[in-house]
Write a protein that holds these residues in place. Structure first.
Motif, PDB file in Angstrom:
ATOM      1  N   PRO A   7       0.911  -1.076   0.053  1.00  0.00           N
ATOM      2  CA  PRO A   7       0.106   0.104   0.032  1.00  0.00           C
ATOM      3  C   PRO A   7       0.826   1.160   0.107  1.00  0.00           C
ATOM      4  O   PRO A   7       1.880   1.304   0.623  1.00  0.00           O
ATOM      5  CB  PRO A   7      -0.658  -0.213   1.335  1.00  0.00           C
ATOM      6  N   GLU A   9       0.013   4.172   1.323  1.00  0.00           N
ATOM      7  CA  GLU A   9       0.091   5.070   2.452  1.00  0.00           C
ATOM      8  C   GLU A   9      -0.598   4.376   3.501  1.00  0.00           C
ATOM      9  O   GLU A   9      -1.746   3.560   3.128  1.00  0.00           O
ATOM     10  CB  GLU A   9      -0.507   6.410   2.294  1.00  0.00           C
ATOM     11  N   VAL A  10      -0.431   4.373   4.883  1.00  0.00           N
ATOM     12  CA  VAL A  10      -1.086   3.824   5.810  1.00  0.00           C
ATOM     13  C   VAL A  10      -0.959   5.101   6.965  1.00  0.00           C
ATOM     14  O   VAL A  10      -0.007   5.494   7.295  1.00  0.00           O
ATOM     15  CB  VAL A  10      -0.580   2.411   6.188  1.00  0.00           C
ATOM     16  N   THR A  11      -2.371   5.279   7.663  1.00  0.00           N
ATOM     17  CA  THR A  11      -2.449   6.202   8.756  1.00  0.00           C
ATOM     18  C   THR A  11      -2.837   5.314   9.931  1.00  0.00           C
ATOM     19  O   THR A  11      -3.691   4.632   9.940  1.00  0.00           O
ATOM     20  CB  THR A  11      -3.280   7.539   8.445  1.00  0.00           C
ATOM     21  N   VAL A  18      -0.507  -1.520  13.576  1.00  0.00           N
ATOM     22  CA  VAL A  18      -0.389  -1.442  12.153  1.00  0.00           C
ATOM     23  C   VAL A  18      -0.012  -2.446  11.352  1.00  0.00           C
ATOM     24  O   VAL A  18       1.119  -2.762  12.004  1.00  0.00           O
ATOM     25  CB  VAL A  18      -0.261   0.002  11.416  1.00  0.00           C
ATOM     26  N   ILE A  20       1.592  -3.550   7.490  1.00  0.00           N
ATOM     27  CA  ILE A  20       1.846  -3.357   6.330  1.00  0.00           C
ATOM     28  C   ILE A  20       1.978  -4.658   5.304  1.00  0.00           C
ATOM     29  O   ILE A  20       2.918  -5.402   5.863  1.00  0.00           O
ATOM     30  CB  ILE A  20       3.063  -2.290   6.042  1.00  0.00           C
ATOM     31  N   TYR A  72       4.079  -9.624   5.814  1.00  0.00           N
ATOM     32  CA  TYR A  72       3.611  -8.412   6.419  1.00  0.00           C
ATOM     33  C   TYR A  72       4.623  -7.956   7.699  1.00  0.00           C
ATOM     34  O   TYR A  72       5.124  -8.819   8.225  1.00  0.00           O
ATOM     35  CB  TYR A  72       2.114  -8.328   6.667  1.00  0.00           C
ATOM     36  N   THR A 105       5.817   1.949   1.646  1.00  0.00           N
ATOM     37  CA  THR A 105       4.488   2.506   2.219  1.00  0.00           C
ATOM     38  C   THR A 105       4.857   3.364   3.353  1.00  0.00           C
ATOM     39  O   THR A 105       5.777   3.306   4.121  1.00  0.00           O
ATOM     40  CB  THR A 105       3.777   1.171   2.975  1.00  0.00           C
ATOM     41  N   LEU A 107       3.968   5.484   6.432  1.00  0.00           N
ATOM     42  CA  LEU A 107       3.154   5.430   7.501  1.00  0.00           C
ATOM     43  C   LEU A 107       3.219   6.545   8.075  1.00  0.00           C
ATOM     44  O   LEU A 107       4.356   7.302   8.537  1.00  0.00           O
ATOM     45  CB  LEU A 107       3.760   4.322   8.570  1.00  0.00           C
TER      46      LEU A 107
END
Lengths: 111, 114
Positions: A7, A9-11, A18, A20, A72, A105, A107
């Protein structure tokens, strides 16, 4: 060909967990690494999985499923300093340490 | 302190003017590699070296040369730079034995070719 998907972006918020994800299609597979890169900095090594299963190192864990071509990175008890880009990388050849890196990604950890 | 150093850290040059980016490591690592990093593309390998006088192409070698005359040094040479070589470059090193294949990266060299 070779491709790794992550992905973009991850927030998440401080204290949260979290995950990824990284899926890969490569000509060979001998292991999956994860690297962290802060803005303006160099990538730093986090983990390496050669076999299926979960590897834990402090707040960070990395998982690999070779049959699913999937891995992941799990970050627990998120801290503001974890805001960074995270890259998965596949070791494609048993000769040497040549790795193919994913696109990364980003974060963002919010207070 | 164990480290990988790169010089220069920033460079602005013009098309066609030969340049060299130096890389040095003090960890006695056999393996060294050059990557370029562009937005959305991650790190792409340019050239790598398994040991002195042993080098090979990575995924994006066109327009670049390398040499490995000493174990600690692995310079990247751009004989005739072009604007599409504007990028952030990283040198990395690692042992050829071990179980994690951890790569140690230099601080990066930001190159702009006009």
């Amino acid at each position: 060909g070779q491709s790794l998907e992550q992905p973009s972006e991850v927030t998440a918020v401080e204290g949260a967990i979290v995950q990824i994800n990284c899926t890969y299609q490569t000509s060979g597979f001998y292991g999956l690494s994860w690297y962290q890169q802060h803005d303006g900095g160099a990538p730093t090594f986090l983990s390496y999985n050669a076999l299926d299963g979960l590897e834990e190192t402090g707040r960070f864990s990395s998982f690999l499923s070779r049959s699913d071509s999937y891995g992941y990175l799990l970050l627990q008890e998120l801290q503001m300093k974890d805001s960074a880009s995270y890259f998965c990388a596949v070791r494609e050849s048993d000769y040497g340490q040549n790795f193919v890196f994913g696109p990364g990604t980003r974060l963002s950890v919010l207070p | 302190e164990a480290q990988v150093t790169q010089n220069p850290r920033y460079l602005i040059t013009v098309t066609g003017k030969k340049l060299t980016v130096t890389c040095s490591q003090n960890m006695n690592h056999e393996y060294m590699s050059w990557y370029r990093q562009d937005p959305g593309l991650g790190l792409r390998q340019i050239y790598y070296s398994m040991n002195v006088e042993v080098t090979d192409k990575g995924d994006v070698p066109e327009g670049y040369k390398v040499s490995r005359k000493e174990k600690r040094n692995f310079p990247l040479i751009l004989e005739s730079p072009s604007p599409n070589q504007t990028s952030l470059y990283f040198c990395a090193s690692s042992l050829t034995s071990g179980t994690t294949y951890e790569q140690y990266f230099g601080p990066g060299t930001r190159l702009t070719v006009t």
